[in-house]
Scaffold this motif. Structure first.
Motif, PDB file in Angstrom:
ATOM      1  N   UNK A 108       0.816  -1.204   0.000  1.00 47.41           N
ATOM      2  CA  UNK A 108       0.000   0.000   0.000  1.00 47.41           C
ATOM      3  C   UNK A 108       0.857   1.265   0.000  1.00 47.41           C
ATOM      4  N   UNK A 109       2.162   1.116   0.207  1.00 49.31           N
ATOM      5  CA  UNK A 109       3.053   2.270   0.246  1.00 49.31           C
ATOM      6  C   UNK A 109       3.335   2.700  -1.183  1.00 49.31           C
ATOM      7  N   UNK A 110       3.110   3.967  -1.459  1.00 56.76           N
ATOM      8  CA  UNK A 110       3.335   4.484  -2.808  1.00 56.76           C
ATOM      9  C   UNK A 110       4.509   5.443  -2.828  1.00 56.76           C
ATOM     10  N   UNK A 111       5.035   5.671  -4.005  1.00 59.21           N
ATOM     11  CA  UNK A 111       6.140   6.624  -4.149  1.00 59.21           C
ATOM     12  C   UNK A 111       5.607   7.919  -4.729  1.00 59.21           C
ATOM     13  N   UNK A 112       6.181   8.996  -4.315  1.00 60.68           N
ATOM     14  CA  UNK A 112       5.787  10.304  -4.816  1.00 60.68           C
ATOM     15  C   UNK A 112       6.544  10.612  -6.100  1.00 60.68           C
ATOM     16  N   UNK A 113       5.891  11.310  -6.997  1.00 60.69           N
ATOM     17  CA  UNK A 113       6.549  11.723  -8.236  1.00 60.69           C
ATOM     18  C   UNK A 113       7.612  12.773  -7.901  1.00 60.69           C
ATOM     19  N   UNK A 114       8.746  12.759  -8.600  1.00 61.47           N
ATOM     20  CA  UNK A 114       9.797  13.740  -8.293  1.00 61.47           C
ATOM     21  C   UNK A 114       9.359  15.144  -8.699  1.00 61.47           C
ATOM     22  N   UNK A 115       9.899  16.120  -7.987  1.00 63.70           N
ATOM     23  CA  UNK A 115       9.600  17.510  -8.309  1.00 63.70           C
ATOM     24  C   UNK A 115      10.437  17.942  -9.510  1.00 63.70           C
ATOM     25  N   UNK A 116       9.851  18.753 -10.366  1.00 61.84           N
ATOM     26  CA  UNK A 116      10.591  19.254 -11.523  1.00 61.84           C
ATOM     27  C   UNK A 116      10.168  20.691 -11.785  1.00 61.84           C
ATOM     28  N   UNK A 117      11.082  21.439 -12.293  1.00 63.59           N
ATOM     29  CA  UNK A 117      10.813  22.840 -12.603  1.00 63.59           C
ATOM     30  C   UNK A 117      10.542  22.945 -14.102  1.00 63.59           C
TER      31      UNK A 117
ATOM     32  N   UNK B 250       1.385  14.702 -12.945  1.00 67.94           N
ATOM     33  CA  UNK B 250       2.519  13.820 -13.176  1.00 67.94           C
ATOM     34  C   UNK B 250       2.515  12.621 -12.230  1.00 67.94           C
ATOM     35  N   UNK B 251       1.637  12.609 -11.253  1.00 68.89           N
ATOM     36  CA  UNK B 251       1.632  11.536 -10.273  1.00 68.89           C
ATOM     37  C   UNK B 251       0.722  10.406 -10.738  1.00 68.89           C
ATOM     38  N   UNK B 252       1.232   9.184 -10.671  1.00 67.76           N
ATOM     39  CA  UNK B 252       0.470   7.997 -11.040  1.00 67.76           C
ATOM     40  C   UNK B 252      -0.131   7.423  -9.766  1.00 67.76           C
ATOM     41  N   UNK B 253      -1.386   7.060  -9.829  1.00 70.71           N
ATOM     42  CA  UNK B 253      -2.028   6.486  -8.652  1.00 70.71           C
ATOM     43  C   UNK B 253      -1.455   5.106  -8.372  1.00 70.71           C
ATOM     44  N   UNK B 254      -1.586   4.652  -7.137  1.00 70.47           N
ATOM     45  CA  UNK B 254      -1.074   3.333  -6.759  1.00 70.47           C
ATOM     46  C   UNK B 254      -1.802   2.238  -7.533  1.00 70.47           C
ATOM     47  N   UNK B 255      -3.092   2.425  -7.761  1.00 75.57           N
ATOM     48  CA  UNK B 255      -3.856   1.421  -8.512  1.00 75.57           C
ATOM     49  C   UNK B 255      -3.381   1.363  -9.965  1.00 75.57           C
ATOM     50  N   UNK B 256      -3.118   2.524 -10.567  1.00 78.55           N
ATOM     51  CA  UNK B 256      -2.632   2.544 -11.949  1.00 78.55           C
ATOM     52  C   UNK B 256      -1.252   1.934 -12.073  1.00 78.55           C
TER      53      UNK B 256
END
Length: 190
Positions: free
Chosen positions: A40-49, A67-73
């Motif tokens: 259930x632990x998800x990763x966060x999308x990296x920050x970009x400028x 830019x963030x993908x859901x855990x289900x996706x």
């Protein structure tokens, strides 16, 4: 018996019954550890400028990050890679396209149902009539056991003659321990 002992007796008998009704008393009372679910632990999308800050859309409160993908996706793309390939099929390079072409055509949509049906038929035991009339040479489900030595010889001959491997009949052998049924033994008496 005193009055207080009469009142405590039903409570003493009812206490274990109430505890038995709890499905997990150790978990209920906090005696068992419950670690977090690793899946259930998800990763966060990296920050970009972005290259130009003027072209950014205005923020919408409560909306998910684009830019963030859901855990289900993410789980679906891991479990069903063909869905990930279909979504990004335009970005495939020539090497990836060649690999997909070498893999062959996509299987039919109903292949899983066909395989499950065949597996169910193969796993069924022989019925009474089949065991009564079995003459050996066939396994349950009607498939023949292949004679490995004769099959190897047939394939080598086809290869030497330049014929396809499918030419000729596959030699069958009686399975180990195959015995005739009751009817077959009775007919052998005559």
């Amino acid at each position: 018996m005193t009055r207080s002992s009469r009142a405590t007796l039903p409570l003493l008998l009812l206490g274990p019954l109430l505890l038995a009704g709890c499905s997990h008393p150790a978990k209920t009372f906090g005696l068992e550890l419950t670690p977090p679910d690793a899946f259930a632990v998800g990763t966060e999308a990296p920050l970009s400028v972005p290259p130009d800050l003027q072209t950014l859309p205005p923020p919408v409160p409560g909306a998910p990050r684009p830019q963030q993908v859901s855990a289900a996706g993410e789980a679906q793309s891991l479990l069903a890679p063909q869905s990930a390939l279909q979504a990004g099929s335009t970005s495939l390079g020539p090497a990836q396209q060649a690999l997909l072409q070498q893999a062959g055509p996509t299987p039919p949509a109903h292949i899983r149902a066909t395989i499950n049906q065949q597996a169910e038929q193969e796993s069924r035991g022989t019925g009474f009539v089949d065991s009564l009339m079995s003459f050996g040479g066939k396994t349950q489900g009607g498939n023949q056991v292949v004679n490995a030595q004769s099959e190897q010889k047939r394939l080598q001959e086809n290869a030497a003659l330049g014929e396809p491997a499918t030419k000729g009949a596959t030699p069958a052998a009686a399975p180990a321990g195959a015995s005739k049924g009751l009817l077959g033994r009775v007919l052998d008496l005559f």
